[in-house]
Design an enzyme around this catalytic site. Structure first.
Site, short mmCIF file in Angstrom:
data_model
loop_
_atom_site.label_atom_id
_atom_site.label_comp_id
_atom_site.label_asym_id
_atom_site.label_seq_id
_atom_site.Cartn_x
_atom_site.Cartn_y
_atom_site.Cartn_z
N TYR A 83 7.33 -59.63 5.43
CA TYR A 83 8.18 -59.57 6.62
C TYR A 83 8.58 -58.11 6.81
O TYR A 83 9.36 -57.58 6.03
CB TYR A 83 9.40 -60.46 6.38
CG TYR A 83 10.37 -60.62 7.54
CD1 TYR A 83 10.63 -59.61 8.45
CD2 TYR A 83 11.08 -61.82 7.68
CE1 TYR A 83 11.54 -59.77 9.47
CE2 TYR A 83 12.00 -62.00 8.71
CZ TYR A 83 12.23 -60.97 9.59
OH TYR A 83 13.15 -61.13 10.59
N GLU B 152 12.11 -70.34 9.82
CA GLU B 152 13.09 -69.76 8.89
C GLU B 152 14.41 -70.45 9.18
O GLU B 152 14.96 -70.33 10.27
CB GLU B 152 13.20 -68.25 9.12
CG GLU B 152 11.99 -67.50 8.59
CD GLU B 152 12.14 -65.99 8.68
OE1 GLU B 152 13.14 -65.52 9.28
OE2 GLU B 152 11.28 -65.29 8.16
N ASP C 38 23.53 -58.87 8.81
CA ASP C 38 23.43 -59.55 10.09
C ASP C 38 24.34 -58.97 11.16
O ASP C 38 25.45 -58.56 10.89
CB ASP C 38 23.74 -61.04 9.92
CG ASP C 38 22.53 -61.80 9.41
OD1 ASP C 38 21.48 -61.75 10.08
OD2 ASP C 38 22.64 -62.41 8.33
#
Ligand SMILES: Cc1ncc(COP(=O)(O)O)c(C=O)c1O
Lengths: 416, 268
Positions: B174, B49, B60
């Site tokens: 994911y 990734e 994040d």
């Protein structure tokens, strides 16, 4: 186009809006939408909200004829919608009280919010205190400095104020950090978004809680002048006070709607927050709208002397009605806003927020060009107590009287 | 065959699990990103990734925020990013997933950037703030270009949403190990196993787990339940270290080898 049918079920206002959120948030947004739709038909909810707006917030806020401003302009008759007289000093409380009531019904124990000018933070801390809920407010370090009194107020109200040191350390970064908190504490926390921004259903919910401004304005103008107003002027950060005033008039074509963005140090300098002048289509904080960004899609740094207008995107509903040519937009520089601030202080005995001063400044340009019968309403979205230090820092001994130029030493001084 | 699909076929044959490192393109430098990617492959990584930086990465944690800033300061843009992909491709067939936020890709032109990325050697996309409901147009683009469009599923994802995700997802699913932002953490969330088992049972696609995984023990625990592990911040943190690249690279190789080894055991 019937404005009352927008947004569509997916949160779109034409090509704008939508629901661009990380997967963690999507179920929470669905839950919020579900509860919001449910309270629409819930008489007990509306009774509770109306009671709070009346007795806690102090609504209706007055529609005040600004006689000396009108004399100065020698044109349109100028009215002020006095959102500055609300409890906590701005329109933000209308939304905070509404959302906190919904959060309680959802069984959330913890309230978070972002704030720029601090008004939304204070309003949300106030509503949280009133209902005994834990409250955390995210605020950019730069904004904490320039709106220090509001930081103290939030703390007195029992909220934790978390300084945000990333990016430009202003409103955009506070929203990033609030979202980071929300994805982490999604199960017990409600995020009280402060403007008509963010992923669906926020732009709709915030608008609906703010639309009372326009509804009252119509009634009050009918009482005073026996007719509709002709021109409405409001500043546009995310756009909640403007949409709150405009929404009720969107389907009344005789009423001209004018939104005022922050021109900062001037559009040509690039140091501004006028999304409709320098922005392009983009997606920020969950919604598709105009965004100040680089050709590479990185978010640009913005500048405004007013923390509440210093944001790189704008509510999707505004973008839609701009395309429809239903709402027109203008921008006002820091300097013009400062001069309007002083004018309103001296002529009307009202100290406006620097955000609202942008609306006043534009109205001062517009009113002299309009016939005497024209009824112009400025949304005075907040009071200026929070801005005293910023204003004092820009003043020379001579400045401060109407018509005289305030000379900012440097309006960008507090920013790195 | 798309390189991502091929990787999972190969892993299934070998009865191994996928190790999927996340690194930030452009950190510590452009050429160095290529070196790190090749090192990771040599250590046994199966899919890469490759983070495309965004100025406002709202999902994040601190490490990845810092890395995105660093990449942008280093001048990483679309061309530099694709150069890095091409640099990896000249020496390797490691599957590459563009990992980013919607806005930079949107602004570059989604279809156009996807086409350029495909030409450079990219195999799939994952855009954190593009939920499945907003993905129809890009889905079409990816299908046409034989690119995989990867979606995140979260502990908060309801069964109904999971079905919708699984209808649209390709490549792999994911699963986020916990609600929250990226970053290293000690443990898993309550009911993690139970939830992951349910996702795994519902999914025909391979399921991998990421967010917060930083130790070989965590990798092993995850491998027992699904098809692989994603490790980001634990690697990215070391690419931010202020030390000579040769040292940084050596350390990273060691860390990667340790993290990868559980995935390359024989998993019945
Ligand atoms: C007094 C006041 N007016 C206006 C704004 C701008 O927000 P909006 O455009 O959502 O009304 C703020 C925001 O902090 C504010 O405090």
């Amino acid at each position: 186009m019937n404005p009352h049918q927008l947004p569509d079920e997916w949160g779109r206002f034409g090509p704008y809006g939508g629901k661009y959120a990380p997967e963690v948030l999507m179920p929470a947004l669905e839950e919020l939408e579900g509860f919001y739709n449910q309270v629409q038909g819930d008489a007990a909810f509306h009774q509770e909200l109306d009671g709070l707006l009346r007795d806690f917030v102090g609504r209706p806020s007055p529609l005040y004829f600004a006689e000396r401003l009108t004399e100065l302009c020698r044109g349109a008759k100028v009215y002020l919608k006095r959102e500055d007289l609300n409890h906590t000093g701005a329109h933000k409380i209308n939304n905070s009280v509404g959302q906190v009531l919904i959060a309680r019904r959802m069984g959330k124990k913890r309230i978070i919010a972002e704030t720029g000018a601090g008004q939304h933070g204070v309003a949300t801390a106030t509503a949280a205190a009133r209902f005994g809920m834990e409250c955390v407010i995210y605020m950019g370090r730069v904004d904490m400095e320039r709106q220090a009194p509001n930081v103290h107020r939030m703390k007195l109200l029992g909220a934790e104020v978390v300084p945000v040191d990333s990016g430009s350390m202003t409103l955009k970064d506070a929203i990033n950090e609030a979202i980071r908190d929300w994805v982490t504490h999604i199960r017990d926390t409600h995020y009280v978004f402060g403007s008509v921004l963010g992923p669906h259903p926020y732009p709709k919910i915030v608008r609906d809680f703010q639309k009372i401004i326009g509804i009252e304005t119509e009634t009050q103008m009918q009482e005073k002048e026996k007719r509709l107003p002709d021109v409405l002027v409001a500043c546009v950060g995310g756009g909640s006070n403007a949409m709150g005033l405009f929404y009720n008039f969107l389907d009344k074509p005789s009423v001209r709607l004018v939104g005022v963005e922050a021109g900062g140090e001037g559009i040509a300098t690039g140091r501004h927050a006028a999304r409709f002048e320098g922005g392009t289509l983009g997606i920020l904080h969950g919604t598709r709208s105009y965004v100040l960004q680089t050709p590479q899609g990185q978010i640009a740094e913005t500048h405004s002397i007013s923390a509440g207008l210093d944001y790189p995107s704008v509510g999707p509903e505004h973008a839609f009605y701009r395309d429809q040519k239903r709402i027109e937009f203008a921008s006002i520089t820091d300097l013009e806003a400062l001069n309007a601030f002083h004018t309103l202080c001296r002529l009307e005995g009202i100290i406006p927020a620097l955000e609202s001063s942008h609306a006043v400044a534009h109205a001062l340009k517009l009113a002299p060009t309009l016939p005497k019968e024209t009824l112009l309403v400025i949304n005075l979205s907040g009071r200026g107590d929070k801005d005293l230090q910023t204003v004092l820092d820009t003043m020379t001994p001579e400045s401060g009287s109407p018509g005289q130029q305030a000379v900012p030493k440097t309006t960008g001084a507090v920013k790195r | 065959m798309n390189r991502i699909d091929a990787a999972f076929v190969r892993l299934r044959e070998k009865k191994q699990k996928a190790f999927i490192p996340y690194i930030a393109a452009g950190v510590p430098g452009f050429k160095e990103t290529v070196d790190i990617a090749l090192d990771l492959e040599a250590a046994g990584a199966d899919i890469l990734e490759l983070g495309y930086p965004f100025s406002d990465p709202m999902a994040d944690g601190a490490v990845n925020q810092l890395a995105a800033n660093r990449a942008l300061q280093n001048g990483l843009n679309d061309e530099a990013y694709l150069d890095i992909v091409r640099g990896i491709r000249t020496k390797s067939q490691l599957p590459i997933v563009v990992f980013s936020y919607l806005n930079p890709i949107f602004k570059l032109g989604m279809a156009d950037f996807a086409r350029r990325a495909k030409e450079a050697g990219v195999d799939g996309f994952l855009l954190v703030d593009m939920p499945v409901e907003e993905s129809a147009e890009f889905q079409e683009t990816c299908r046409t270009l034989d690119l995989r469009l990867i979606f995140l599923a979260a502990p908060t994802t309801t069964p109904v949403r999971l079905q919708r995700l699984l209808r649209e997802a390709s490549g792999f699913l994911y699963y986020i190990s916990r609600t929250g932002i990226t970053g290293e953490r000690a443990g898993f969330e309550e009911n993690f196993e139970e939830k992951l088992r349910a996702v795994k049972a519902a999914s025909k696609l391979p399921v991998v787990v990421g967010f917060g995984i930083s130790t070989p023990e965590q990798v092993r625990a995850v491998c027992a339940l699904c098809d692989g592990a994603v490790v980001g911040s634990a690697l990215v943190r070391r690419t931010l270290d202020d030390k000579p690249f040769a040292d940084l690279r050596e350390e990273l190789r060691g860390v990667a080898r340790a993290l990868i080894s559980p995935t390359k055991e024989i998993w019945p």
